[in-house]
Scaffold this motif. Structure first.
Motif, PDB file in Angstrom:
ATOM      1  N   LEU A 104       0.841  -1.198   0.000  1.00 36.68           N
ATOM      2  CA  LEU A 104       0.000   0.000   0.000  1.00 36.68           C
ATOM      3  C   LEU A 104       0.874   1.245   0.000  1.00 36.68           C
ATOM      4  CD1 LEU A 104      -2.692  -1.175   2.523  1.00 36.68           C
ATOM      5  CD2 LEU A 104      -3.108  -0.491   0.178  1.00 36.68           C
ATOM      6  N   LEU A 132       1.681   0.804   4.130  1.00 32.07           N
ATOM      7  CA  LEU A 132       0.838   2.000   4.220  1.00 32.07           C
ATOM      8  C   LEU A 132       1.573   3.084   4.996  1.00 32.07           C
ATOM      9  CD1 LEU A 132      -2.057   3.087   3.666  1.00 32.07           C
ATOM     10  CD2 LEU A 132      -2.673   2.304   5.927  1.00 32.07           C
ATOM     11  N   ILE A 192      -2.278   8.411   0.030  1.00 32.67           N
ATOM     12  CA  ILE A 192      -2.692   7.024   0.283  1.00 32.67           C
ATOM     13  C   ILE A 192      -3.678   6.567  -0.776  1.00 32.67           C
ATOM     14  CG2 ILE A 192      -3.600   5.473   2.031  1.00 32.67           C
ATOM     15  CD1 ILE A 192      -3.392   7.914   3.940  1.00 32.67           C
ATOM     16  N   MET A 193      -4.578   7.488  -1.165  1.00 32.62           N
ATOM     17  CA  MET A 193      -5.615   7.094  -2.122  1.00 32.62           C
ATOM     18  C   MET A 193      -5.012   6.623  -3.435  1.00 32.62           C
ATOM     19  SD  MET A 193      -8.578   6.664  -1.271  1.00 32.62           S
ATOM     20  CE  MET A 193      -9.143   6.330  -2.934  1.00 32.62           C
ATOM     21  N   VAL A 211      -3.898   3.086  -2.863  1.00 34.06           N
ATOM     22  CA  VAL A 211      -5.064   2.210  -2.793  1.00 34.06           C
ATOM     23  C   VAL A 211      -5.631   1.985  -4.188  1.00 34.06           C
ATOM     24  CG1 VAL A 211      -7.423   2.031  -1.962  1.00 34.06           C
ATOM     25  CG2 VAL A 211      -5.650   2.850  -0.440  1.00 34.06           C
ATOM     26  N   VAL A 246      -3.665  -0.592  -6.023  1.00 29.97           N
ATOM     27  CA  VAL A 246      -4.011  -1.923  -5.516  1.00 29.97           C
ATOM     28  C   VAL A 246      -5.360  -2.358  -6.092  1.00 29.97           C
ATOM     29  CG1 VAL A 246      -4.660  -3.208  -3.448  1.00 29.97           C
ATOM     30  CG2 VAL A 246      -2.652  -1.737  -3.411  1.00 29.97           C
ATOM     31  N   ASP A 248     -12.830   8.946  -6.049  1.00 30.85           N
ATOM     32  CA  ASP A 248     -12.349   7.996  -5.048  1.00 30.85           C
ATOM     33  C   ASP A 248     -13.436   7.011  -4.661  1.00 30.85           C
ATOM     34  OD1 ASP A 248      -9.875   9.062  -5.053  1.00 30.85           O
ATOM     35  OD2 ASP A 248     -10.155  10.306  -3.279  1.00 30.85           O
ATOM     36  N   GLY A 295     -13.337   2.992  -4.589  1.00 27.20           N
ATOM     37  CA  GLY A 295     -13.667   2.266  -3.366  1.00 27.20           C
ATOM     38  C   GLY A 295     -14.744   1.219  -3.612  1.00 27.20           C
TER      39      GLY A 295
END
Lengths: 296, 354
Positions: free
Chosen positions: B60, B152, B278-279, B282, B285, B320, B324
């Motif tokens: 992450l 992360l 971080i987004m 993510v 991923v 985002d 998600g």
């Protein structure tokens, strides 16, 4: 450093530390019953704060907080029922990704409902400048609120887990899932309940801390990673050690401000997390043998 | 069979050329800008696919490596060294004498002396490799949740450092990054006249990277990685040095991410802290997961489609949220990726089978 300044830092450290401890306990409750690390844990804290702020425009403060906690618990239960309950022995990687997805959805929903602005609840007693003289330092009454509410949460939780039958069933589920099922405990309901419980304490912590730290749609992520640091520091699954570890991290962070710029504060606590993970992944207080049996 | 695996790649190249011709004909050349950016993001994603899908290690923190590449290159190529040279810094004079530095005019007519993009790129790649090694050695000993949180955490540290440091431009990031002169007539920059050229530079980089990974996966290394994914203990028992293979794939994917960061920074003419967020990690991923984890083609296709749609602003302010939701839905209903749903089996089923 004068003794007064020292004391000021100490109090700030304990205040933040007790919030980290509550988030860490939330991690531990869910981890114990399911073996999952719920990456959306910090979002419960944010949701609690935000809901209470919105409800407070209509209701008196205690009622607003109570309702906010209840709603967050309900959301916690819903998340478990919709996303987790029906999965048959999912892999850890899959669970990590699902809970990360949930945290993104909650955050984005909060962004669209409450906007990017910073909000806060009013101070429970007095206002920003009200202070109490304590051992020669000035302390905001809200700080006492945070510390006492967090202590009460910890106390009630330990009574709950020790003496009530529901608490004992949850512990049985944590100790050995199969054996608990054989004893007629519905492990699935225990998992739902653990989500509700950790959502509830997270939300309550989010409410009491809101006047000091403010609440923003993305304030959950930072709390989650620090809560996790604390959970690991204390040994994953060990809630009492998490309290000690939380206060330790809070104090380290508070004193680090006098050495490095504030902007790097988060980087310090995360560097600490990495260090702990590399050196003692079973935690400061955990035993290596016990950690070896767990499935991370 | 040996040459067979190159046919799809050749087809991909043909499709990419076809797309460029199509935009030329329909007068929508502006699409190429987003496609170029998409290609660089896809380069990162296929690198991550190697780590996640084949070695089975979640990361992450890949936006962190992207940012290390991008920021290093941006700082080196924009930081004005003239004052240091005038002060008589020996190192700087030596660098100038060896031709590592270039002079150019700023927007206000001031003469700037900074590092040439080539050495800057090499320094950035070496730095990313070194950091990947340093982080990878302890991190890859961890598993599951710990690995996820550690990577992360690494990503957040990079983000915080970028956001808090004066030299990285804090919240504004670094702008006015010059173009990257690969060869005298080959420049990576956002100049409108270079659009077609840049599209091809990005696509060739992507295809070269893809071929490299594809061959790696078909080799001894690839089999070792799959063994690690299946069961690390079993792989170890069979004599596979699991630690070393995991580390090397991690470092290789970090280099891919850093290279993507460097090229995209020169193409965009700047980089901001959100690239390290971080987004972003993510999101990468998510794309690998949607593509089906151990599936380079899946990762490549999904990276191309989703990044392009996102860059075109198709998801609006729900950008985002879309990623998600996709992440959750895929993990709930199709944990092996969209391309491996039982539905496809239905079409493929041969009567001779059972």
């Amino acid at each position: 450093m004068t003794s007064q300044l020292f004391f000021q830092y100490l109090v700030a450290g304990i205040t933040y530390g007790s919030i980290y401890a509550i988030v860490a306990i939330g991690f531990n409750i869910i981890y114990n019953t399911t073996g999952i690390i719920n990456f959306a844990q910090g979002e419960f804290v944010m949701l609690g704060g935000m809901l209470a702020i919105s409800l407070h425009s209509m209701l008196p403060l205690p009622l607003a907080i109570g309702l906010a906690v209840l709603i967050t618990m309900l959301i916690g239960a819903l998340i478990e029922i919709i996303f987790i309950r029906w999965l048959k022995s999912p892999s850890i990687l899959r669970m990590i990704i699902i809970t990360i997805g949930i945290s993104i959805l909650i955050r984005e929903a909060a962004l669209h409902v409450w906007g990017e602005g910073v909000r806060s609840l009013p101070y429970f007693n007095g206002n920003e400048i009200t202070t109490i003289q304590l051992w020669g330092t000035n302390i905001s009454p809200q700080v006492l609120w945070v510390i006492s509410v967090c202590s009460i949460i910890v106390l009630l939780l330990s009574i709950f887990f020790k003496y009530t039958s529901l608490g004992q069933e949850m512990r049985a589920c944590a100790a050995n899932r199969l054996a608990a099922t054989l004893c007629g405990i519905s492990t699935k309901n225990m998992v739902t309940f653990s989500f509700m419980l950790s959502a509830g304490i997270g939300a309550l912590a989010g409410c009491v801390v809101s006047p000091i730290t403010y609440t923003q749609y993305d304030s959950g992520t930072g709390l989650a990673i620090k809560g996790f640091t604390v959970a690991v520091l204390g040994g994953l699954g060990n809630s009492m050690a998490a309290v000690a570890a939380g206060i330790l991290l809070g104090i380290i962070e508070a004193f680090s401000v006098s050495v490095v710029p504030l902007a790097f504060q988060d980087a310090i606590s995360i560097a600490l997390l990495l260090l702990i993970l590399f050196i003692r992944p079973h935690g400061l207080f955990g035993s290596k043998e016990a950690a070896g049996l767990k499935d991370f | 069979m040996k040459a067979g695996k190159y046919i799809p790649v050749a087809l991909l190249a043909l499709v990419l050329i076809g797309i460029q011709q199509l935009t030329q004909m329909t007068g929508t050349v502006y699409y190429l800008t987003q496609m170029t950016m998409t290609a660089y993001y896809a380069l990162l994603v296929i690198g991550l696919c190697l780590v996640m899908g084949y070695a089975g290690q979640i990361s992450l923190g890949h936006a962190g490596f992207f940012a290390i590449g991008g920021y290093t290159s941006a700082v080196l190529t924009t930081y004005n060294l003239t004052p240091l040279l005038e002060k008589g810094n020996v190192l700087i004079s030596f660098m100038q004498a060896s031709g590592v530095l270039v002079t150019r005019q700023s927007l206000y007519g001031q003469t700037l002396l900074s590092v040439h993009p080539w050495p800057a790129c090499i320094v950035a790649l070496i730095l990313a490799t070194a950091i990947a090694f340093l982080i990878g050695i302890p991190v890859l000993k961890l598993k599951g949740h710990y690995l996820a949180m550690a990577t992360l955490g690494f990503g957040i540290i990079i983000y915080r450092v970028a956001l808090a440091s004066e030299i990285f431009g804090q919240a504004d990031g670094i702008s006015a990054v010059p173009g990257f002169v690969l060869l005298p007539d080959l420049i990576v920059s956002g100049d409108f006249n270079n659009r077609v050229q840049n599209y091809y530079i990005a696509c060739s980089t992507l295809i070269i990277g893809f071929l490299l990974l594809q061959n790696l996966i078909d080799s001894r290394v690839g089999r070792a990685l799959r063994a690690i994914h299946g069961s690390e203990e079993a792989a170890n028992a069979m004599g596979v040095n699991t630690t070393r293979y995991k580390l090397y794939t991690f470092v290789l994917s970090a280099v891919f991410a850093a290279l993507a960061g460097i090229l995209l920074t020169h193409y965009n003419g700047g980089i901001g802290p959100s690239e390290a967020g971080i987004m972003k990690s993510v999101r990468y991923v998510a794309i690998v997961a949607i593509g089906g984890m151990a599936n380079l083609w899946g990762a490549l296709t999904m990276a191309a489609i989703l990044n392009f749609l996102s860059l075109r602003g198709m998801f609006g302010s729900y950008d985002d949220a879309v990623f998600g939701s996709i992440l959750i839905i895929i993990m709930l209903f199709a944990p092996n990726g969209l391309l491996r749903l039982p539905i496809w089996q239905f079409f493929k089923k041969s009567p001779a089978g059972k």
